[in-house]
Each structure stands twice: as structure tokens, then as C-alpha cells.
Design an enzyme around this catalytic site. Sequence first.
Site, PDB file in Angstrom:
ATOM      1  N   ARG A 130      33.826  40.036  47.304  1.00 57.47           N
ATOM      2  CA  ARG A 130      34.050  38.607  47.482  1.00 57.47           C
ATOM      3  C   ARG A 130      35.377  38.332  48.182  1.00 57.47           C
ATOM      4  O   ARG A 130      35.584  37.233  48.703  1.00 57.47           O
ATOM      5  CB  ARG A 130      34.011  37.891  46.135  1.00 57.47           C
ATOM      6  CG  ARG A 130      32.640  37.884  45.478  1.00 57.47           C
ATOM      7  CD  ARG A 130      32.605  36.921  44.292  1.00 57.47           C
ATOM      8  NE  ARG A 130      31.287  36.904  43.674  1.00 57.47           N
ATOM      9  CZ  ARG A 130      30.933  37.635  42.628  1.00 57.47           C
ATOM     10  NH1 ARG A 130      31.820  38.446  42.077  1.00 57.47           N
ATOM     11  NH2 ARG A 130      29.717  37.566  42.116  1.00 57.47           N
ATOM     12  N   ALA A 131      36.260  39.303  48.190  1.00 57.26           N
ATOM     13  CA  ALA A 131      37.565  39.104  48.836  1.00 57.26           C
ATOM     14  C   ALA A 131      37.396  38.857  50.330  1.00 57.26           C
ATOM     15  O   ALA A 131      37.905  37.865  50.869  1.00 57.26           O
ATOM     16  CB  ALA A 131      38.460  40.321  48.593  1.00 57.26           C
TER      17      ALA A 131
END
Length: 397
Positions: A332-333
Amino acid sequence: MSEEQTSQEAPQAPAAPATVTPVRSLRELLDRVTGRGIRPPAVQEESGLAESLPFPFLALVGQREMKLALMLALINPAVGGVLLIGPRGTGKTTAVRGLVDLLPQVQRSLCHYGCLPEDVEAGGMDAVCPDCAQKYARGEPLARLDQVRLVELPLNAQLDDVVGGLDERASLHERMRLKRGILAQADRNILYVDETNLLADEVVDALLDAAAQGSYTVRRATLAATYWSRFLLIGSMNPEEGRLRPQIQDRFGLRLVVNGLSDPDERLEAYRRVRAYKANPRQLIAQFSPETEQARQEIQEARQLLSQVELPEPVARQGLALVDRLKIDSLRAEITLFEAARAYAAADARKSVTPDDLRQVAAMALRLRRSDFMTQYVKQVANEDAEIESALQSVKL
């Protein structure tokens, strides 16, 4: 003339909002409004009616990163929401509630269950309820254009309030049915959760499930219904009051640490604006209405441009190298990093992401993603794996 003499005069009508000079980007608009002065407040006569008049978003002094992150989330909900972390009195809740005048427009379902024309286009007639399937076949509209709303989840909300339950009022007059909860009401809207770290565990679990799937199912006795829950999640918290569960923190894309203003001039200007708002909220809102309308239009145009914004391969590789250098495990980064950069480019009316776009959003997209617990845990596992490998070699298996 003294302040006491001024307060005894007849109330003045708010001055007509002045036209604003066009700006090249939302960044320029934020910087210009932050440094602008305000007119002294005129005394407002008490009307006796309760009315919601949020403090203007653009009237907030300083806090550029917080304001930028919230506007990027409006442009591109795919950033995954915003988490505001900071002590009391730093403007977190005021900023979120002030977004109401900047919110764009979306297609709003006319159905109790939230059916939309795009659901039929994606999944056929079985993707909507029978009533909407008949309406679609007859060519009747299933949705109308409406402004995005801000839906707040109260801290004392019960599970049935959040997900929905039996509609007792309807059951008195007709067959029993389920009523929509707060999560369903937040579909295609903004869901704001203040004091996120203090929510009950069962509410957090329901919120996590709905945020992850974009829909959820309610079952009560023999009744069951599935509701859409495609919302932009915004949360705020004071870390002094307790830690946030890692599961829900991971659902927020942009993370902002909101500190108090350190510049004495900014603190004084903030005091003046708060005082002006309390004396005559309509007048302060009118002073910022031209910039507010311009920002709303800029956000709407950026949303329309977003689908055309591309992420060049070399820029994407630079972003991945940054995530790797920081040793962040969660995928998700980079999703948040790239989507925030696309929104930043769209806000600047550009169709291609540049390295500078990554630089501008990197901190808010990548902070608070590493875990000391997981780092130590992985080291322990690695040490154990090394011992196992050494034992295998010693026994010559």
C-alpha cells in the site's frame, strides 16, 4: 472609534465577495490565502435558529501539508484516505468539517440499496435489486448528480448504528426490512471518524471489512442485505489518548502529523480569524467564498483530468527505489505514493507525474509504515532459520 462604540451600531450586511485573481494551481491558492488578512468582523444579530456554518477550510492559518493532503484525497480517493495525528486544538476536526464547501459532485443512487447504472454495466441486471432492474429496463434513471457529503461516525455509535439493523418503524406499516447504517450512508461520500483510536473493537472490525471490500452484508434473523460502502475514510486522533490498532492505521493512505503553529505571527492571525468567525461567521465565510469556489472548481477539474494522468516508468522506478530504501513491506505504500503523486499532477493541470511530484507527497504517503515489532520479529525468525540450516548441515540430511 472604539470597539465598544462599534458593537452598538446597527449590524452591517456582509460585503459582497470580491473577485479573485486567477491562480495557476491549488498550491498557489493555498499559499496566497494563508498569508491574507481579513476585515474586522461586523456584529451579527442573533437569529435564534441553529445553523451549521463550518469554519472556512481556506481560512485555516498554516498547516499547509494537512490542507494539501485533504485536497489530494478529494481529487483522488484512491490514495486510501487521510489520518490526522496531533494534540488537541491544532485544527484537525475544523479542517475536515470545513471541507463541505469544497466537495465535488458524484452520481447518487435513488435506490434504498444504493444501486447505480454502472453496477448494471459492470455486472448485468443481477448486480442491482429487482426494482432497479425494472427501472433500468424502462429507461428510468437510477441516480442523480449530487454533491459529496461529509458523514461523521460518532464515537458512541453502536454496531447496529454503523452497519444497520431491523427498521422497526417500517415493520409497523409493511413487511419487515433492514435499514441502512452509517457505512451505507457514507457510500460515495466522506466518512469522518474523530478519535479513531477510541472506537469500540466491534465497530473497528466492521469499518475495516467495509473499507476493504467496498461493500458489506447485514444479516438479521431471516433478512439479509448487501450495501455499498465505497467511501473516502478520514480519521483524526490524539496519540496521548491511546494507540491506534495497526489494522485500521493501515487503511489510511496519507498520514499527517499535525503540530501547533510555531510562528507567533501565524498564531496571532489564527486568533483574529477565530474571533472574527465567532463574532460573525457569515462575514468570514463571505470573505473566503471567492477562493473557496475557485478551489472547488479546481478540484472538480482535477478529478476529471485524473484519468489522463500517467506515471512514467522511470519515475515509478524512482518511487519503488525510495520505498525499498526505507524498507517498507506493505504494497500500500507505493500505491498511496503513486496515486497521491497523480493527484498532485492533476491539481497542477499536468498529465504526467514528475520526480518532484513524488518528492512533494513522499512524507505524507510513507511515514508511519514501519514497525519495530515486525523488524525484531523478522530478525528472530531469520536467526532461527540460520540455526535450522546449521543443524541440517551438521546431521548431513
